[in-house]
Design a protein around this motif. Structure first.
Motif, mmCIF file in Angstrom:
data_model
loop_
_atom_site.group_PDB
_atom_site.id
_atom_site.type_symbol
_atom_site.label_atom_id
_atom_site.label_comp_id
_atom_site.label_asym_id
_atom_site.label_seq_id
_atom_site.Cartn_x
_atom_site.Cartn_y
_atom_site.Cartn_z
ATOM 1 N N TYR A 56 -4.325 1.303 -9.804
ATOM 2 C CA TYR A 56 -5.678 1.360 -9.239
ATOM 3 C C TYR A 56 -5.768 0.559 -7.940
ATOM 4 N N GLY A 57 -6.540 1.047 -6.990
ATOM 5 C CA GLY A 57 -6.762 0.299 -5.754
ATOM 6 C C GLY A 57 -7.362 1.182 -4.686
ATOM 7 N N GLN A 58 -6.881 1.005 -3.460
ATOM 8 C CA GLN A 58 -7.300 1.832 -2.341
ATOM 9 C C GLN A 58 -6.094 2.154 -1.486
ATOM 10 N N SER A 59 -6.270 3.046 -0.519
ATOM 11 C CA SER A 59 -5.144 3.501 0.304
ATOM 12 C C SER A 59 -4.562 2.371 1.145
ATOM 13 N N ARG A 60 -3.302 2.512 1.512
ATOM 14 C CA ARG A 60 -2.558 1.571 2.351
ATOM 15 C C ARG A 60 -2.433 0.203 1.695
ATOM 16 N N SER A 61 -2.389 0.184 0.368
ATOM 17 C CA SER A 61 -2.312 -1.083 -0.367
ATOM 18 C C SER A 61 -0.943 -1.327 -0.984
ATOM 19 N N GLY A 62 -0.034 -0.367 -0.869
ATOM 20 C CA GLY A 62 1.262 -0.466 -1.525
ATOM 21 C C GLY A 62 1.327 0.300 -2.828
ATOM 22 N N SER A 63 0.296 1.090 -3.125
ATOM 23 C CA SER A 63 0.254 1.795 -4.407
ATOM 24 C C SER A 63 1.343 2.858 -4.521
ATOM 25 N N THR A 64 1.659 3.545 -3.424
ATOM 26 C CA THR A 64 2.718 4.562 -3.480
ATOM 27 C C THR A 64 4.069 3.915 -3.738
ATOM 28 N N LEU A 65 4.321 2.787 -3.102
ATOM 29 C CA LEU A 65 5.558 2.050 -3.363
ATOM 30 C C LEU A 65 5.612 1.610 -4.824
ATOM 31 N N LEU A 66 4.497 1.138 -5.346
ATOM 32 C CA LEU A 66 4.466 0.699 -6.742
ATOM 33 C C LEU A 66 4.758 1.861 -7.689
ATOM 34 N N VAL A 67 4.217 3.033 -7.409
ATOM 35 C CA VAL A 67 4.505 4.215 -8.230
ATOM 36 C C VAL A 67 5.994 4.517 -8.207
ATOM 37 N N GLN A 72 -3.888 -4.009 6.786
ATOM 38 C CA GLN A 72 -4.138 -2.791 6.029
ATOM 39 C C GLN A 72 -4.926 -1.790 6.885
ATOM 40 N N SER A 73 -5.901 -2.299 7.622
ATOM 41 C CA SER A 73 -6.711 -1.451 8.491
ATOM 42 C C SER A 73 -5.871 -0.832 9.598
ATOM 43 N N ASP A 82 4.105 -9.397 -4.028
ATOM 44 C CA ASP A 82 4.832 -8.696 -5.085
ATOM 45 C C ASP A 82 5.586 -7.449 -4.641
ATOM 46 N N LEU A 83 5.238 -6.891 -3.460
ATOM 47 C CA LEU A 83 5.802 -5.588 -3.098
ATOM 48 C C LEU A 83 6.425 -5.519 -1.715
ATOM 49 N N GLU A 84 5.964 -6.343 -0.804
ATOM 50 C CA GLU A 84 6.383 -6.183 0.597
ATOM 51 C C GLU A 84 7.882 -6.381 0.776
ATOM 52 N N ARG A 85 8.466 -7.321 0.040
ATOM 53 C CA ARG A 85 9.898 -7.623 0.178
ATOM 54 C C ARG A 85 10.667 -7.150 -1.053
ATOM 55 N N ALA A 86 11.766 -6.466 -0.814
ATOM 56 C CA ALA A 86 12.582 -5.960 -1.925
ATOM 57 C C ALA A 86 13.066 -7.089 -2.822
ATOM 58 N N ALA A 87 13.224 -8.280 -2.261
ATOM 59 C CA ALA A 87 13.685 -9.424 -3.057
ATOM 60 C C ALA A 87 12.691 -9.790 -4.159
#
Length: 238
Positions: free
Chosen positions: A8-19, A108-109, A172-177
């Protein structure tokens, strides 16, 4: 019994990467934006309108069709006409919520402006680079920030009374580490076996200040680095 969850969230938040990350778990099937009018799997507009108005039968169908130990989908807060009611029903029927958000609303904007300008929402693998030399005015970015701030208030209002896991893009998502720790959080919250996140094909479109994608990046930097920062609900990532 199938574990059921919502990203859950809004666009450009990293949700696609999380999926993409959670889909590397062998027991998980996570759909994308089932109720996005532009990206939905239902091509018939009349049928899509009906499904958006009464989403539960469709979700039951998708879950059964996936035939996985854990099934999820992505829901942005503006996808449904009665989002609050649907979220309440989902929570009452055992669906778990993972709220993903970005702290820096200014970045994000900017990401959204670039996506709309280029009509390229994601970059994968060997996709060609986005066009260079995009100009984004300070006023344009300020207007988008104001919209996103209003969206964040609505987004938080809908999730605040529902038990959920917060995941922050920057932490939690921006860096692969950070992905193994994020995978552990997800496993514990969803009651899944631990997993090591596999490779994903998603790439950043805006990589940072050394990227000449935006010709006047330096002009925008004060806004991007200023106080136009907002946390997710509860003030921190959990």
């Amino acid at each position: 019994m199938t574990t059921k969850f919502v990203i859950y969230g809004q666009s450009r938040s990293g949700s696609t990467l999380l999926v993409e990350l959670i889909n590397t778990h062998p027991d998980v099937h996570c759909d994308g934006e089932l109720f996005n009018e532009d990206a939905a799997r239902i091509g018939n507009r009349v049928l899509l309108s009906l499904v958006r108005a009464f989403p539960m039968p469709y979700l039951i169908h998708r879950r059964r069709r996936a035939d996985a130990k854990a099934y999820g989908f992505k829901l942005l807060f503006y996808h449904l006409p009665r989002t609050r009611q649907v979220m309440k029903i989902l929570a009452l029927t055992g669906w778990k919520f993972v709220h993903v958000y970005r702290k820096n609303i200014a970045r994000q904007s900017l990401s959204n402006i670039v996506a709309e300008t280029t009509q390229r929402w994601h970059k994968r693998g060997d996709d060609a680079a986005a066009p260079k030399g995009i100009h984004v005015s300070v006023a344009q970015l300020q207007r988008e920030i104001e919209v996103r701030q209003r969206w964040r208030s609505r987004e938080n209002d809908l999730i605040r009374r529902i038990d959920h896991l917060d995941l922050c893009y920057e932490d939690d998502l921006e860096r692969a580490a950070d992905w193994p720790a994020t995978a552990d959080k997800l496993s514990r919250y969803l009651g899944l076996a631990p997993f090591k996140p596999g490779n994903v094909t998603l790439k950043k479109i805006i990589r940072g200040t050394d990227d000449n994608l935006i010709e006047n990046y330096a002009e925008l930097s004060p806004l991007l680095e200023s106080g136009e920062i907002s946390s997710g609900y509860a003030g921190e990532c959990r």
